[in-house]
Design a protein around this motif. Structure first.
Motif, PDB file in Angstrom:
ATOM      1  N   LEU A   1       0.810  -1.221   0.000  1.00 15.01           N
ATOM      2  CA  LEU A   1       0.000   0.000   0.000  1.00 15.01           C
ATOM      3  C   LEU A   1       0.844   1.272   0.000  1.00 15.01           C
ATOM      4  N   PRO A   2       1.790   1.479   0.949  1.00 14.95           N
ATOM      5  CA  PRO A   2       2.649   2.658   0.818  1.00 14.95           C
ATOM      6  C   PRO A   2       3.516   2.609  -0.432  1.00 14.95           C
TER       7      PRO A   2
ATOM      8  N   GLY B   1       7.655  -1.103  -7.924  1.00 12.12           N
ATOM      9  CA  GLY B   1       6.322  -0.787  -8.407  1.00 12.12           C
ATOM     10  C   GLY B   1       6.229  -0.035  -9.717  1.00 12.12           C
ATOM     11  N   PRO B   2       7.104   0.951 -10.005  1.00 13.47           N
ATOM     12  CA  PRO B   2       6.909   1.797 -11.190  1.00 13.47           C
ATOM     13  C   PRO B   2       6.788   1.047 -12.507  1.00 13.47           C
ATOM     14  N   ILE B   3       7.585   0.019 -12.741  1.00 14.86           N
ATOM     15  CA  ILE B   3       7.535  -0.661 -14.030  1.00 14.86           C
ATOM     16  C   ILE B   3       6.180  -1.324 -14.249  1.00 14.86           C
ATOM     17  N   PHE B   4       5.567  -1.813 -13.187  1.00 14.73           N
ATOM     18  CA  PHE B   4       4.269  -2.466 -13.327  1.00 14.73           C
ATOM     19  C   PHE B   4       3.149  -1.436 -13.502  1.00 14.73           C
TER      20      PHE B   4
ATOM     21  N   VAL C   1       3.966   5.617  -3.303  1.00 14.54           N
ATOM     22  CA  VAL C   1       5.269   6.124  -3.736  1.00 14.54           C
ATOM     23  C   VAL C   1       5.452   5.932  -5.234  1.00 14.54           C
ATOM     24  N   ALA C   2       5.135   4.746  -5.727  1.00 16.06           N
ATOM     25  CA  ALA C   2       5.298   4.464  -7.152  1.00 16.06           C
ATOM     26  C   ALA C   2       4.335   5.286  -7.998  1.00 16.06           C
ATOM     27  N   THR C   3       3.122   5.489  -7.502  1.00 15.38           N
ATOM     28  CA  THR C   3       2.156   6.318  -8.224  1.00 15.38           C
ATOM     29  C   THR C   3       2.664   7.744  -8.356  1.00 15.38           C
TER      30      THR C   3
ATOM     31  N   VAL D   1       5.515   7.700 -11.060  1.00 11.76           N
ATOM     32  CA  VAL D   1       5.079   7.405 -12.421  1.00 11.76           C
ATOM     33  C   VAL D   1       4.142   8.483 -12.960  1.00 11.76           C
ATOM     34  N   ALA D   2       3.174   8.901 -12.153  1.00 14.73           N
ATOM     35  CA  ALA D   2       2.218   9.909 -12.627  1.00 14.73           C
ATOM     36  C   ALA D   2       2.915  11.229 -12.932  1.00 14.73           C
ATOM     37  N   THR D   3       3.835  11.635 -12.077  1.00 13.57           N
ATOM     38  CA  THR D   3       4.556  12.894 -12.298  1.00 13.57           C
ATOM     39  C   THR D   3       5.465  12.799 -13.515  1.00 13.57           C
TER      40      THR D   3
END
Length: 338
Positions: free
Chosen positions: A128-129, A188-191, A133-135, A138-140
């Motif tokens: 969850l955290p 997380g970011p790659i997924f 962090v990954a969101t 990636v979003a930015t």
């Protein structure tokens, strides 16, 4: 032209249910299946698609207007997952204290920081955290650098994290804690990027023969097993993730995107998976302590899966009964699907 976010998808809801089963299986398999350790290793390794799939599905349902306003997306994801994260971490810590009241309750700053980053005794909640962090990353990056650059950054971070994680012992003879490479920006970011690209280019996937997807899935499943046994060297416990995990999770997701399942029950079960994920570790402990099923790992998996999903469904129905006028939101579904 922006691609609208898909509505509820029965095939992907079925994938959520399978991923919940995978998470429960790997937590039980961590004990080595007792006298069936080779089987425990295989179950552990082949269940490792589950958490990456939840990352992929989270981004798959990001709305175009949220991608255009990343701060809005970050706030939404944080609100939906950090509130249950804090609540269930506190419940787990309190449960541990009630079980062992002789142990002093440590609320020092380092301990609280560890709880916020890893979940501490609620170790299954690290997702969850990590999702928040990954969101944010990636979003930015997707908004200001574009998705090609973001894909390159995410792939680099994944390879770097795998080097520090799965391959560190082979390369340097040293091992690093899971939270260093898994819980932050490396995993997380790659997924998440994969989820965005699968939504945007789903028409290309539709042209791939399903037999080719199945063959690819079989290859990456074999590579996942090989990396866990020959490279990581933690048999019979398996390993957390490695290079093959990326292809493995993508192949599993691609297969379910092509299955075109139908049935309203998948939507009902899919909505219940997040609540079931939150509670499953406590359910497993209660079943083992009260029914003494710890020596029967398949039974522990099946009973924990059924009981956790039943509690998730009960929470959905209770929530609908308590607040009938409020449209169900994805507060219990970090993927953000509607």
């Amino acid at each position: 032209m922006p691609v609208p976010a898909p509505a509820r998808n029965a095939s992907l809801d079925a994938l959520r249910v399978l991923s919940l089963l995978g998470i429960i299986s790997l937590h039980v398999a961590g004990g080595g299946f007792h006298d069936q350790k080779p089987l425990g290793f295989v179950v552990d390794e082949l269940s490792r698609f589950a958490v990456p799939v939840f990352f992929i599905l989270s981004a798959y349902f990001w709305k175009p207007e949220e991608l255009a306003a990343p701060l809005r997306l970050i706030r939404r994801v944080a609100w939906r997952v950090l509130v249950p994260f804090i609540a269930w971490t506190a419940i787990t810590v309190a449960w541990r204290y009630l079980e062992q009241p002789q142990k002093p309750l440590d609320l020092s700053l380092p301990t609280l920081a560890n709880l916020a980053w890893t979940g501490g005794p609620a170790f299954h909640l690290w997702f969850l955290p990590a999702l928040v962090v990954a969101t944010a990353l990636v979003a930015t990056s997707g908004k200001f650098l574009g998705w090609t650059v973001t894909l390159v950054i995410a792939a680099f971070l994944f390879v770097l994290g795998t080097t520090f994680g799965a391959y560190s012992r082979m390369l340097s003879g040293q091992s690093f804690p899971f939270w260093l490479d898994r819980n932050g920006v490396f995993f997380g970011p790659i997924f998440l990027v994969a989820g965005v690209l699968l939504r945007r280019h789903g028409d290309l996937l539709a042209r791939v023969p399903i037999l080719a997807i199945v063959a690819t899935l079989a290859v990456f499943a074999a590579l996942q097993l090989a990396e866990g046994y020959f490279i990581v060297g933690r048999y019979p416990m398996g390993h957390d993730y490695s290079l093959a995990t990326l292809g493995y999770a993508l192949a599993v997701t691609a297969l379910f995107m092509r299955l075109h399942l139908a049935g309203p029950w998948w939507s009902t079960l899919g909505r219940a998976t997040f609540s079931a994920y939150l509670v499953h570790l406590l359910v497993l402990k209660l079943l083992v302590d009260t029914l003494h099923i710890g020596d029967n790992s398949p039974l522990a998996i099946g009973m924990t899966f059924a009981a956790s999903l039943a509690l998730g469904l009960a929470w959905q129905w209770a929530r609908a009964a308590m607040w009938p006028r409020i449209k169900p939101r994805a507060a219990v579904d970090p993927s953000g699907s509607s």
